[in-house]
Write a protein that holds these residues in place. Structure first.
Motif, PDB file in Angstrom:
ATOM      1  N   HIS A 249      -3.810  -0.480   9.573  1.00 29.56           N
ATOM      2  CA  HIS A 249      -3.972   0.242   8.311  1.00 29.56           C
ATOM      3  C   HIS A 249      -2.637   0.435   7.611  1.00 29.56           C
ATOM      4  O   HIS A 249      -2.513   0.317   6.397  1.00 29.56           O
ATOM      5  N   GLN A 252      -1.713  -2.747   6.017  1.00 31.29           N
ATOM      6  CA  GLN A 252      -2.473  -2.911   4.779  1.00 31.29           C
ATOM      7  C   GLN A 252      -1.901  -2.054   3.656  1.00 31.29           C
ATOM      8  O   GLN A 252      -1.771  -2.494   2.510  1.00 31.29           O
ATOM      9  N   LEU A 253      -1.572  -0.803   4.013  1.00 31.96           N
ATOM     10  CA  LEU A 253      -0.986   0.077   2.993  1.00 31.96           C
ATOM     11  C   LEU A 253       0.354  -0.460   2.506  1.00 31.96           C
ATOM     12  O   LEU A 253       0.657  -0.390   1.294  1.00 31.96           O
ATOM     13  N   GLU A 255       1.157  -3.589   2.398  1.00 29.64           N
ATOM     14  CA  GLU A 255       0.833  -4.709   1.505  1.00 29.64           C
ATOM     15  C   GLU A 255       0.369  -4.201   0.150  1.00 29.64           C
ATOM     16  O   GLU A 255       0.782  -4.727  -0.909  1.00 29.64           O
ATOM     17  N   GLN A 256      -0.504  -3.146   0.154  1.00 30.62           N
ATOM     18  CA  GLN A 256      -0.942  -2.581  -1.120  1.00 30.62           C
ATOM     19  C   GLN A 256       0.232  -2.018  -1.913  1.00 30.62           C
ATOM     20  O   GLN A 256       0.316  -2.191  -3.148  1.00 30.62           O
ATOM     21  N   ILE A 257       1.139  -1.343  -1.208  1.00 31.41           N
ATOM     22  CA  ILE A 257       2.308  -0.796  -1.908  1.00 31.41           C
ATOM     23  C   ILE A 257       3.152  -1.914  -2.504  1.00 31.41           C
ATOM     24  O   ILE A 257       3.637  -1.811  -3.642  1.00 31.41           O
ATOM     25  N   ILE A 259       2.003  -4.853  -3.417  1.00 33.61           N
ATOM     26  CA  ILE A 259       1.245  -5.378  -4.571  1.00 33.61           C
ATOM     27  C   ILE A 259       1.393  -4.452  -5.770  1.00 33.61           C
ATOM     28  O   ILE A 259       1.611  -4.887  -6.915  1.00 33.61           O
ATOM     29  N   GLN A 260       1.290  -3.121  -5.506  1.00 31.25           N
ATOM     30  CA  GLN A 260       1.441  -2.167  -6.605  1.00 31.25           C
ATOM     31  C   GLN A 260       2.853  -2.191  -7.174  1.00 31.25           C
ATOM     32  O   GLN A 260       3.043  -2.039  -8.400  1.00 31.25           O
ATOM     33  N   GLU A 263       2.821  -5.084  -9.409  1.00 29.98           N
ATOM     34  CA  GLU A 263       2.110  -4.746 -10.655  1.00 29.98           C
ATOM     35  C   GLU A 263       2.956  -3.843 -11.539  1.00 29.98           C
ATOM     36  O   GLU A 263       2.980  -3.999 -12.768  1.00 29.98           O
ATOM     37  N   ARG A 386      -0.261   7.271  -7.380  1.00 27.48           N
ATOM     38  CA  ARG A 386      -0.730   6.498  -6.236  1.00 27.48           C
ATOM     39  C   ARG A 386       0.414   6.187  -5.262  1.00 27.48           C
ATOM     40  O   ARG A 386       0.231   6.198  -4.036  1.00 27.48           O
ATOM     41  N   ASN A 390       0.513   7.215  -1.536  1.00 23.67           N
ATOM     42  CA  ASN A 390       0.733   6.231  -0.467  1.00 23.67           C
ATOM     43  C   ASN A 390       1.934   6.596   0.401  1.00 23.67           C
ATOM     44  O   ASN A 390       1.905   6.423   1.620  1.00 23.67           O
TER      45      ASN A 390
END
Length: 521
Positions: A249, A252-253, A255-257, A259-260, A263, A386, A390
């Motif tokens: 997890h 994944q977080l 990776e999301q961070i 990606i964000q 962005e 976010r 995170n």
């Protein structure tokens, strides 16, 4: 060798325990004249080994123990026992230390243990008497005396041979007696050893009985430890699964961070593009305002020109009325002026419509820029929110990971402690007397738990009682007690070194203090 002030070694050994045949005294006179030194000649037999504290004493006939000597001299220690010359020894007694009476005395050889090894024939200390004076006889008497001496010498030789044989028999009998005494001593020692072994057998039987009584408790406790070990292992596996899930997890977080963040970089780039576009629109707006100002100035000039032309037309009309010229000459000029005025009006209206359109376009662009700014700000605020969430969640996961790793290490330590405790208890109690325990296990092959010390024996786990038992103080807890309470109770019996991973029990408090003190040196 002169006599010294040191006392010789003596003993209270009676005559029955002495060996008179190991030392043979030679050339002992029937009497010695007082006032002169005397020399004692003796021979060491092959059955005797001399020692440094051996001595030769003069004893009065009828003595009972070696403490009754009159005087003594230390015996000479031979240099080589294998040489025949070394076996012939002598000592000299000074006249000052010799007896002064006419009693019978004898030489005795005493070893350093105070045991007599040889004794001479008796002799006296007296002056010569008339019997000892030489008598002159005739030739016939001399021949008779010689014949008698010859017979006496033969008898003496026979007696000496008999004495040697008797001494040999005596030495053999003494050797056999010594062997018999040694065998008797060995028999007594074996009897004592047998009694000791019987006592040990009785003690081992009692211990075996106590071990049989305690065996059930030990097996139950061992099974409890095994169940606890399995529970700890399963809990450890669960924690590992949770830790793995948490790490996945967390990945994944992350990776999301990432990606964000990408962005946000794109939005920032778009924001910069919008800002550049807004600057460009501002520049265009300024140019439009400048052109609009110029058009307004031109319109004002046109209006002024129209007013002037109206004034001129009014003046020309007045002149027309005044002048007497014909009407057909003024018509082209008026027509041209009217066309010029119409053209200027159309141009002014076209400029006004273009200005209004540009103004509307500028207002629309301003509105679009404000909307874009608001959207970008909202997106940035949402992304920051976010990102904060995170980060907070990441920190929580890090703390959870640290806590789980700590629990994992604690469980591993407790598992090792339990295994060490089980091994120590098994080694110290069940394997301290392997022979009685093995006999007890062979006698009780039908135990409900089987043989816990056999590697190939299957263990059938019975239904355990619904209690928890402390493996150190044997305290009993209900089965529904919280695990943390039970672990805290176990922790009170364990002393952890603050410098290393060494672990001590509460009973080893002094060893623990010394261990910690060694770290502080």
């Amino acid at each position: 060798m002169e006599e010294t002030g040191e006392e010789p070694p003596t003993s209270a050994v009676l005559l029955d325990h002495c060996h008179f045949s190991q030392i043979i005294f030679n050339n002992v006179e029937k009497f010695y004249i007082p006032g002169g030194d005397i020399t004692c000649h003796y021979t060491l037999t092959q059955h005797f080994i001399p020692r440094r504290k051996d001595w030769i004493g003069i004893f009065r006939v009828g003595w009972k123990t070696t403490r009754e000597y009159y005087t003594f001299m230390w015996a000479t220690l031979p240099a080589d026992l294998n040489s025949k010359s070394s076996l012939q020894q002598q000592v000299q007694f000074k006249a000052y230390y010799l007896p002064k009476d006419d009693e019978y005395y004898q030489f005795c050889y005493v070893d350093q243990d105070g045991v007599v090894r040889g004794a001479s024939v008796p002799f006296q200390f007296r002056p010569e008497s008339e019997e000892d004076i030489l008598v002159v006889t005739t030739q016939g008497e001399v021949e008779e005396i010689e014949q008698l001496n010859k017979e006496l010498r033969q008898q003496n030789q026979e007696l000496k041979d008999n004495c040697v044989s008797l001494q040999k028999q005596n030495s053999d009998m003494h050797a056999e007696l010594q062997k018999t005494q040694e065998l008797q001593e060995r028999l007594e020692s074996l009897t004592e050893i047998n009694k000791t072994l019987e006592q040990k057998v009785n003690v081992l039987n009692e211990e075996n009985k106590s071990l049989k009584v305690q065996k059930g408790c030990w097996e139950t406790e061992l099974l409890q430890f095994k169940v606890q070990n399995q529970n700890v292992a399963s809990e450890n596996e669960k924690i590992c699964v949770r830790l793995k899930t948490t790490l996945d997890h967390l990945d994944q977080l992350q990776e999301q961070i990432s990606i964000q963040e990408k962005e946000m970089e794109k939005l920032s780039q778009g924001d910069r593009d919008k800002t550049e576009q807004l600057e460009h629109l501002k520049k265009e707006n300024e140019q439009l305002l400048l052109s609009l100002t110029k058009q307004r100035e031109h319109q004002q000039k046109l209006e002024q020109t129209v007013e002037e032309m109206k004034q001129k037309e009014t003046a020309s009309t007045r002149k027309h009325q005044e002048l007497t010229r014909p009407r057909d000459k003024k018509a082209p000029v008026e027509k041209q002026l009217v066309q010029e005025v119409e053209r200027l009006k159309a141009k002014v209206e076209a400029g006004r419509a273009c200005f209004i359109e540009k103004y509307k376009e500028c207002q629309r662009l301003h509105k679009q820029i404000r909307q874009l700014k608001a959207a970008v700000l909202n997106q940035i605020s949402d992304l920051m929110k976010r990102l904060d969430e995170n980060k907070f969640f990441y920190q929580e996961l890090q703390r959870e990971k640290t806590r789980v790793e700590g629990e994992k290490d604690l469980l591993q330590k407790e598992n090792q402690k339990l295994l060490c405790y089980v091994c120590e208890k098994s080694d110290s109690k069940l394997l301290s007397n392997p022979a009685p325990v093995q006999e007890a296990l062979e006698e009780n092959t039908g135990l409900i738990f089987g043989n816990p010390y056999s590697a190939t024996q299957d263990i059938h786990v019975p239904s355990l009682p619904s209690i928890k038992k402390c493996p150190i103080c044997h305290g009993v807890f209900p089965d529904d007690v919280e695990e943390t309470v039970f672990q805290q109770h176990l922790q009170t019996h364990i002393l952890d070194c603050p410098y290393c991973d060494e672990v001590f029990s509460e009973a080893e408090r002094q060893v623990y203090d010394d261990h910690v003190f060694c770290h502080s040196l």
